[in-house]
Write an enzyme that holds these catalytic residues in place. Structure first.
Site, PDB file in Angstrom:
ATOM      1  N   GLN A 101      -3.880  -6.819  -6.566  1.00  0.00           N
ATOM      2  CA  GLN A 101      -2.758  -7.320  -5.770  1.00  0.00           C
ATOM      3  C   GLN A 101      -3.121  -7.244  -4.289  1.00  0.00           C
ATOM      4  OE1 GLN A 101       1.134  -5.571  -7.631  1.00  0.00           O
ATOM      5  NE2 GLN A 101      -0.562  -4.304  -8.247  1.00  0.00           N
ATOM      6  N   ASP A 104      -7.501  -7.854   0.686  1.00  0.00           N
ATOM      7  CA  ASP A 104      -8.536  -7.518   1.670  1.00  0.00           C
ATOM      8  C   ASP A 104      -9.968  -7.789   1.220  1.00  0.00           C
ATOM      9  OD1 ASP A 104      -8.984  -5.295  -0.149  1.00  0.00           O
ATOM     10  OD2 ASP A 104      -7.280  -4.317   0.828  1.00  0.00           O
ATOM     11  N   HIS A 119      -2.707 -12.128  -5.161  1.00  0.00           N
ATOM     12  CA  HIS A 119      -1.946 -12.443  -3.940  1.00  0.00           C
ATOM     13  C   HIS A 119      -2.797 -13.133  -2.882  1.00  0.00           C
ATOM     14  CE1 HIS A 119       1.142  -9.043  -5.029  1.00  0.00           C
ATOM     15  NE2 HIS A 119       1.149 -10.068  -5.857  1.00  0.00           N
ATOM     16  N   CYS A 127      -4.683 -24.968   4.319  1.00  0.00           N
ATOM     17  CA  CYS A 127      -3.803 -25.962   4.943  1.00  0.00           C
ATOM     18  C   CYS A 127      -2.361 -25.726   4.463  1.00  0.00           C
ATOM     19  CB  CYS A 127      -4.295 -27.356   4.556  1.00  0.00           C
ATOM     20  SG  CYS A 127      -3.152 -28.672   5.010  1.00  0.00           S
ATOM     21  N   THR A 191      -1.088   1.423  -7.891  1.00  0.00           N
ATOM     22  CA  THR A 191       0.038   0.477  -7.810  1.00  0.00           C
ATOM     23  C   THR A 191       1.301   1.156  -8.307  1.00  0.00           C
ATOM     24  OG1 THR A 191       0.958  -1.611  -8.633  1.00  0.00           O
ATOM     25  CG2 THR A 191      -0.775  -0.615  -9.978  1.00  0.00           C
ATOM     26  N   SER A 192       2.409   0.838  -7.640  1.00  0.00           N
ATOM     27  CA  SER A 192       3.682   1.465  -8.007  1.00  0.00           C
ATOM     28  C   SER A 192       4.241   0.851  -9.292  1.00  0.00           C
ATOM     29  CB  SER A 192       4.693   1.286  -6.868  1.00  0.00           C
ATOM     30  OG  SER A 192       4.822  -0.087  -6.565  1.00  0.00           O
ATOM     31  N   ASN A 216      -2.886   7.528 -10.102  1.00  0.00           N
ATOM     32  CA  ASN A 216      -1.946   7.463  -8.970  1.00  0.00           C
ATOM     33  C   ASN A 216      -1.524   8.894  -8.648  1.00  0.00           C
ATOM     34  OD1 ASN A 216       0.333   6.983  -7.259  1.00  0.00           O
ATOM     35  ND2 ASN A 216       0.604   4.983  -8.209  1.00  0.00           N
ATOM     36  N   ALA A 234      -7.598   7.365  -6.285  1.00  0.00           N
ATOM     37  CA  ALA A 234      -8.500   6.458  -6.987  1.00  0.00           C
ATOM     38  C   ALA A 234      -9.948   6.959  -6.896  1.00  0.00           C
ATOM     39  CB  ALA A 234      -8.386   5.063  -6.390  1.00  0.00           C
TER      40      ALA A 234
HETATM   41  N1  APR Z   1      -5.134   6.371  -4.928  1.00  0.00           N
HETATM   42  C1  APR Z   1      -4.316   5.862  -5.893  1.00  0.00           C
HETATM   43  N2  APR Z   1      -3.026   5.539  -5.675  1.00  0.00           N
HETATM   44  C2  APR Z   1      -2.530   5.732  -4.444  1.00  0.00           C
HETATM   45  C3  APR Z   1      -3.306   6.267  -3.393  1.00  0.00           C
HETATM   46  C4  APR Z   1      -4.663   6.585  -3.681  1.00  0.00           C
HETATM   47  N3  APR Z   1      -5.472   7.096  -2.743  1.00  0.00           N
HETATM   48  N4  APR Z   1      -2.528   6.317  -2.276  1.00  0.00           N
HETATM   49  C5  APR Z   1      -1.318   5.849  -2.621  1.00  0.00           C
HETATM   50  N5  APR Z   1      -1.316   5.483  -3.929  1.00  0.00           N
HETATM   51  C6  APR Z   1      -0.216   4.901  -4.712  1.00  0.00           C
HETATM   52  C7  APR Z   1       1.176   5.242  -4.264  1.00  0.00           C
HETATM   53  O1  APR Z   1       1.609   6.472  -4.846  1.00  0.00           O
HETATM   54  C8  APR Z   1       1.983   4.045  -4.775  1.00  0.00           C
HETATM   55  O2  APR Z   1       2.479   4.283  -6.088  1.00  0.00           O
HETATM   56  O3  APR Z   1      -0.297   3.493  -4.543  1.00  0.00           O
HETATM   57  C9  APR Z   1       0.960   2.912  -4.832  1.00  0.00           C
HETATM   58  C10 APR Z   1       1.211   1.787  -3.845  1.00  0.00           C
HETATM   59  O4  APR Z   1       2.407   1.147  -4.184  1.00  0.00           O
HETATM   60  P1  APR Z   1       2.957  -0.140  -3.417  1.00  0.00           P
HETATM   61  O5  APR Z   1       2.882   0.096  -1.929  1.00  0.00           O
HETATM   62  O6  APR Z   1       4.267  -0.499  -4.035  1.00  0.00           O
HETATM   63  O7  APR Z   1       1.847  -1.236  -3.699  1.00  0.00           O
HETATM   64  P2  APR Z   1       1.651  -2.229  -4.910  1.00  0.00           P
HETATM   65  O8  APR Z   1       2.057  -1.629  -6.201  1.00  0.00           O
HETATM   66  O9  APR Z   1       0.281  -2.760  -4.764  1.00  0.00           O
HETATM   67  O10 APR Z   1       2.693  -3.358  -4.542  1.00  0.00           O
HETATM   68  C11 APR Z   1       2.476  -4.663  -4.954  1.00  0.00           C
HETATM   69  O11 APR Z   1       3.890  -5.581  -3.222  1.00  0.00           O
HETATM   70  O12 APR Z   1       4.372  -5.036  -1.024  1.00  0.00           O
HETATM   71  C12 APR Z   1       3.801  -5.999  -1.873  1.00  0.00           C
HETATM   72  O13 APR Z   1       2.043  -7.486  -1.456  1.00  0.00           O
HETATM   73  C13 APR Z   1       2.350  -6.116  -1.527  1.00  0.00           C
HETATM   74  O14 APR Z   1       0.449  -6.197  -2.982  1.00  0.00           O
HETATM   75  C14 APR Z   1       1.623  -5.490  -2.696  1.00  0.00           C
HETATM   76  C15 APR Z   1       2.617  -5.644  -3.836  1.00  0.00           C
END
Ligand code: APR
Length: 249
Positions: A101, A104, A119, A127, A191-192, A216, A234
Site C-alpha cells: 500500500q 515510495d 496505491h 497525465c 498495516t493496520s 506489527n 518489520a
Molecule cells: N514495523 C511494523 N509495523 C509497524 C511499524 C514497524 N516498524 N511501525 C508502525 N507499524 C504499524 C502500526 O502499528 C500500524 O498498525 O503499521 C501500521 C500502520 O497503519 P496505517 O498508518 O493505518 O497504514 P496502512 O495500514 O498502510 O494504511 C493503508 O491508508 O492512510 C492511507 O494511503 C495510506 O497506504 C495507506 C493506507
C-alpha cells in the site's frame, strides 16, 4: 526474538507466498506516514484538501507542491533490513508476490522482484486527463508547477498515486486477490488492516486455508485471527525469521 517453530515449518512447506505491506514497513525507514507527512507547513490542511481529484482541480499548485515536498524527503530514504529480508525470503518459495500500500518504491529499491503497488508510486507523474505516464525529463524541462501534460491539451502532470475517492487499479487488485486465495502463506506487515480493500487480502488467505503471519508492534483487527501474530517491528521479525530459516537449510 523467538520465532515459533510452527511458523518456520509452515514456511518450509509453502510454495506460494503473498506479502502485504503497509505504512509501518516504510515508517521503519523513516518515511512519514500519510498523516505525519502533513506536518509543519502542511499541518493546516485536511487530507481531503491535498489528496483528492477535487483538491487537484481546485488547487493544482498546492497539491503538486505537497507531493514535491514528500518526493524530496522520500528520495533521501533507503530500505531497511526488513526490506532486504523480504528479498532474501524469495529463494525459499516457488513464488513470492509482494503487494504494497506504500507509494515510495522502497521494495523495488531493495530488490524485490514481483511487486504490486496498490496505491501507485509517488515518484511517477501521470497525465490528469489520460492517466498516461509522463517522463521525468518532460517534468524537469517544463516550468509550470504542475507542468502541463504532453498527452492532452487540458491535461496537467499529477502524482501517480491513488487519491481518496479514486478506484484502485483493477488489474493489480484482481491479481492480488487471486494470489490471496491461492497462497500457502500470507504475511501482513506494518498495516493496520483497516483500509479496504487491501485489508481483506489476509482474510481471503485465511479463509482459503493459508497460514497468516502478522508482523506489527501494535494489535490490529487481524491479530486475533492470524495464525501467528508477531508483536515486533518489520526489521526485527523478518531478520529473525530469515536467520532461523537459513539455519534449517
Ligand atoms: N514495523 C511494523 N509495523 C509497524 C511499524 C514497524 N516498524 N511501525 C508502525 N507499524 C504499524 C502500526 O502499528 C500500524 O498498525 O503499521 C501500521 C500502520 O497503519 P496505517 O498508518 O493505518 O497504514 P496502512 O495500514 O498502510 O494504511 C493503508 O491508508 O492512510 C492511507 O494511503 C495510506 O497506504 C495507506 C493506507
Amino acid at each position: 526474538m523467538k520465532i515459533p517453530s510452527g511458523l518456520i515449518t509452515a514456511l518450509q512447506n509453502a510454495n506460494k507466498t503473498l506479502v502485504l505491506t503497509g505504512a509501518g514497513m516504510s515508517a521503519e525507514s523513516g518515511v512519514p506516514t500519510f498523516r505525519d507527512a502533513q506536518s509543519g507547513l502542511w499541518s493546516k490542511f485536511r487530507p481531503e484538501e491535498l489528496a483528492t481529484p477535487e483538491a487537484f482541480r481546485k488547487h493544482p499548485k498546492l497539491v503538486w507542491d505537497w507531493y514535491d515536498d514528500r518526493r524530496n524527503n522520500i528520495g533521501r530514504i533507503n530500505p531497511h533490513a526488513g526490506h532486504d529480508a523480504l528479498v532474501e525470503l524469495e529463494q525459499y518459495f516457488e513464488s513470492l508476490l509482494l503487494v504494497t500500500q506504500n507509494v515510495d518504491g522502497l521494495h523495488q529499491q531493495a530488490g524485490s522482484r514481483d511487486v504490486i503497488e496498490l496505491h501507485g508510486n509517488i515518484m511517477l507523474s501521470v497525465c490528469s486527463e489520460t492517466g498516461k505516464v509522463i517522463e521525468n525529463s518532460w517534468i524537469e524541462s517544463n516550468p509550470g508547477r504542475p507542468p502541463v501534460s504532453p498527452h492532452h491539451p487540458r491535461g496537467l502532470a499529477r502524482p501517480g498515486v491513488v487519491w481518496f475517492g479514486e478506484s484502485l487499479p483493477a488489474d493489480a487488485m484482481n491479481r492480488a486477490m487471486t494470489a490471496a486465495s491461492h497462497c500457502d502463506v500470507c504475511f501482513s506487515i506494518g498495516t493496520s488492516t483497516l483500509v479496504q480493500p487491501a485489508a481483506s487480502l489476509p482474510l481471503m488467505a485465511l479463509n482459503s486455508g493459508a497460514c497468516v503471519i502478522e508482523i506489527n508492534p501494535a494489535s490490529t483487527p487481524l491479530s486475533e485471527l492470524a495464525t501467528f501474530s508477531l508483536q515486533a517491528t518489520a526489521a526485527e521479525a523478518l531478520t529473525a525469521i530469515n536467520t532461523k530459516l537459513a539455519s534449517c537449510k
